[in-house]
Design an enzyme around this catalytic site. Sequence first.
Site, PDB file in Angstrom:
ATOM      1  N   GLN A   1     -10.553  -3.428  -2.387  1.00 36.43           N
ATOM      2  CA  GLN A   1     -11.788  -2.787  -1.911  1.00 36.43           C
ATOM      3  C   GLN A   1     -12.929  -3.023  -2.902  1.00 36.43           C
ATOM      4  O   GLN A   1     -14.072  -3.271  -2.516  1.00 36.43           O
ATOM      5  CB  GLN A   1     -11.557  -1.286  -1.736  1.00 36.43           C
TER       6      GLN A   1
ATOM      7  N   ASP B   1     -16.725   8.452  -0.697  1.00 40.12           N
ATOM      8  CA  ASP B   1     -15.393   8.272  -0.105  1.00 40.12           C
ATOM      9  C   ASP B   1     -15.021   9.596   0.549  1.00 40.12           C
ATOM     10  O   ASP B   1     -15.689  10.622   0.310  1.00 40.12           O
ATOM     11  CB  ASP B   1     -14.395   7.893  -1.228  1.00 40.12           C
TER      12      ASP B   1
ATOM     13  N   HIS C   1      -7.791   0.768  -6.042  1.00 39.09           N
ATOM     14  CA  HIS C   1      -7.981   0.055  -4.754  1.00 39.09           C
ATOM     15  C   HIS C   1      -8.740  -1.247  -5.064  1.00 39.09           C
ATOM     16  O   HIS C   1      -9.901  -1.418  -4.681  1.00 39.09           O
ATOM     17  CB  HIS C   1      -8.751   0.952  -3.783  1.00 39.09           C
TER      18      HIS C   1
ATOM     19  N   ARG D   1       0.868  -1.187   0.000  1.00 38.81           N
ATOM     20  CA  ARG D   1       0.000   0.000   0.000  1.00 38.81           C
ATOM     21  C   ARG D   1       0.901   1.234   0.000  1.00 38.81           C
ATOM     22  O   ARG D   1       1.796   1.344   0.828  1.00 38.81           O
ATOM     23  CB  ARG D   1      -0.902   0.046   1.237  1.00 38.81           C
TER      24      ARG D   1
ATOM     25  N   ARG E   1     -13.871  -7.153   3.381  1.00 36.92           N
ATOM     26  CA  ARG E   1     -12.452  -6.979   3.026  1.00 36.92           C
ATOM     27  C   ARG E   1     -11.675  -8.245   3.384  1.00 36.92           C
ATOM     28  O   ARG E   1     -10.797  -8.688   2.673  1.00 36.92           O
ATOM     29  CB  ARG E   1     -11.832  -5.786   3.779  1.00 36.92           C
TER      30      ARG E   1
ATOM     31  N   CYS F   1     -16.106   2.938   1.654  1.00 39.76           N
ATOM     32  CA  CYS F   1     -14.960   2.062   1.919  1.00 39.76           C
ATOM     33  C   CYS F   1     -14.430   2.242   3.335  1.00 39.76           C
ATOM     34  O   CYS F   1     -13.782   1.347   3.870  1.00 39.76           O
ATOM     35  CB  CYS F   1     -13.856   2.306   0.892  1.00 39.76           C
TER      36      CYS F   1
HETATM   37  N1  NVA Z   1      -9.534   7.481  -1.227  1.00 43.63           N
HETATM   38  C1  NVA Z   1      -9.160   7.066   0.106  1.00 43.63           C
HETATM   39  C2  NVA Z   1      -9.494   5.622   0.308  1.00 43.63           C
HETATM   40  C3  NVA Z   1      -9.197   5.116   1.702  1.00 43.63           C
HETATM   41  C4  NVA Z   1      -9.483   3.661   1.850  1.00 43.63           C
HETATM   42  C5  NVA Z   1      -7.672   7.322   0.303  1.00 43.63           C
HETATM   43  O1  NVA Z   1      -6.910   7.017  -0.627  1.00 43.63           O
HETATM   44  O2  NVA Z   1      -7.294   7.820   1.356  1.00 43.63           O
HETATM   45  N1   CP Z   2     -11.009   0.894   3.169  1.00 45.18           N
HETATM   46  C1   CP Z   2      -9.723   0.780   3.531  1.00 45.18           C
HETATM   47  O1   CP Z   2      -8.847   0.504   2.712  1.00 45.18           O
HETATM   48  O2   CP Z   2      -9.502   0.978   4.845  1.00 45.18           O
HETATM   49  P1   CP Z   2      -8.081   1.092   5.548  1.00 45.18           P
HETATM   50  O3   CP Z   2      -7.448   2.371   5.090  1.00 45.18           O
HETATM   51  O4   CP Z   2      -8.379   1.102   7.021  1.00 45.18           O
HETATM   52  O5   CP Z   2      -7.246  -0.084   5.152  1.00 45.18           O
END
Ligand code: NVA
Ligand code: CP
Length: 342
Positions: free
Chosen positions: A137, A231, A134, A107, A318, A273
């Site tokens: 997700q 989101d 993602h 990530r 998830r 998410c």
């Molecule tokens: N768009 C958000 C998704 C978090 C799961 C981010 O990238 O922070």
């Molecule tokens: N939705 C999601 O990816 O959550 P986290 O950032 O907690 O992993």
Amino acid sequence: MNRLQHRDFLKETDFTPEDLTYLLDLAANLKQAKKVRREPKFLRDRNIVILFEKDSTRTRCSFEVAAYDQGANITYLGPSGSQMGKKESLADTARVLSRFYDGIEYRGFGQERVEALAEHSSVPVWNGLTNEWHPTQLLADMLTMRECCPKPLNRQTMAYLGDARYNMGNSLMVGSALLGLDFRSVAPKALWTSDEVYEVACQIASKTGARISRTESVEDGVRGCDFLSTDVWVSMGEPDDVWKERIELLTPYRITEETMRQTGNDDCKFLHCLPSFHNRSTAMGEEIFQRFGIDCMEVNDDVFESPRNMAFEEAENRLHTIKAVMVATLADEPLVFEENIA
Ligand code: NVA
Ligand code: CP
């Protein structure tokens, strides 16, 4: 050989509709087998490493619990404490970790980083979120939609309201195209999904029968929807100075009871998410709400605390979908479940 054995899991455009359906079916079987405590362990004694250059609750815990459930061992490396990306390139990191581990999760920031890891790794690499995609997700969202709507996915309609240029906007659009949904990306033009991603999604849709659209109109976008999704308005890694503009642009796109009513569908459900800013209950939420004098961001408490909210089902999924990705790409035995687990 299992369908996705040895494959990476980097972005939706790498997969066919059959691949995604296979992963959803496998996740549903793993979920049910766990529920009745008859989960077969397909990953006994495998070693997994999960690399996080950004924070996480759901993704990290899903990989860890999925590994434990499946009999695998797991190592977490956070944003500091390893040589990755600072003293050591991603290419060298991939070559080293491939000698120790059977699978690598990443990530972080640009998609090119996870692609570089995959290029130089001899074991499967899984994308646990980049700025652009993602995909784990997306699987959880589609499993949740399959479970809580009586229609098959290819007859469902979903609108995503929010910043559509980022990971969730892209993954939901292309995933919906692959699985045949009617998907509406609802955002001010400045935050629309790029032409490049939109055109790829439309090309896929021309083969799957999906309908993909972008609109600035909330009224048109949400009409008849089975699901409304959103989101956070500012994603991880974005600079603090974008908040003011983002709030101005996205306030008309927040999801309230009124937005739900505009769907015309009493059974319409809400997806997110997570994490979300639905009230002031976090330090960051309180700070932003106070700084900009607002009382609600992407969704308000009336919707979030209502029975329409499927975000916690989505969060649980998830685990099952990430487990499916690991099992599908790593297991070297046939994926057989005991009969009568349903
Ligand atoms: N768009 C958000 C998704 C978090 C799961 C981010 O990238 O922070
Ligand atoms: N939705 C999601 O990816 O959550 P986290 O950032 O907690 O992993």
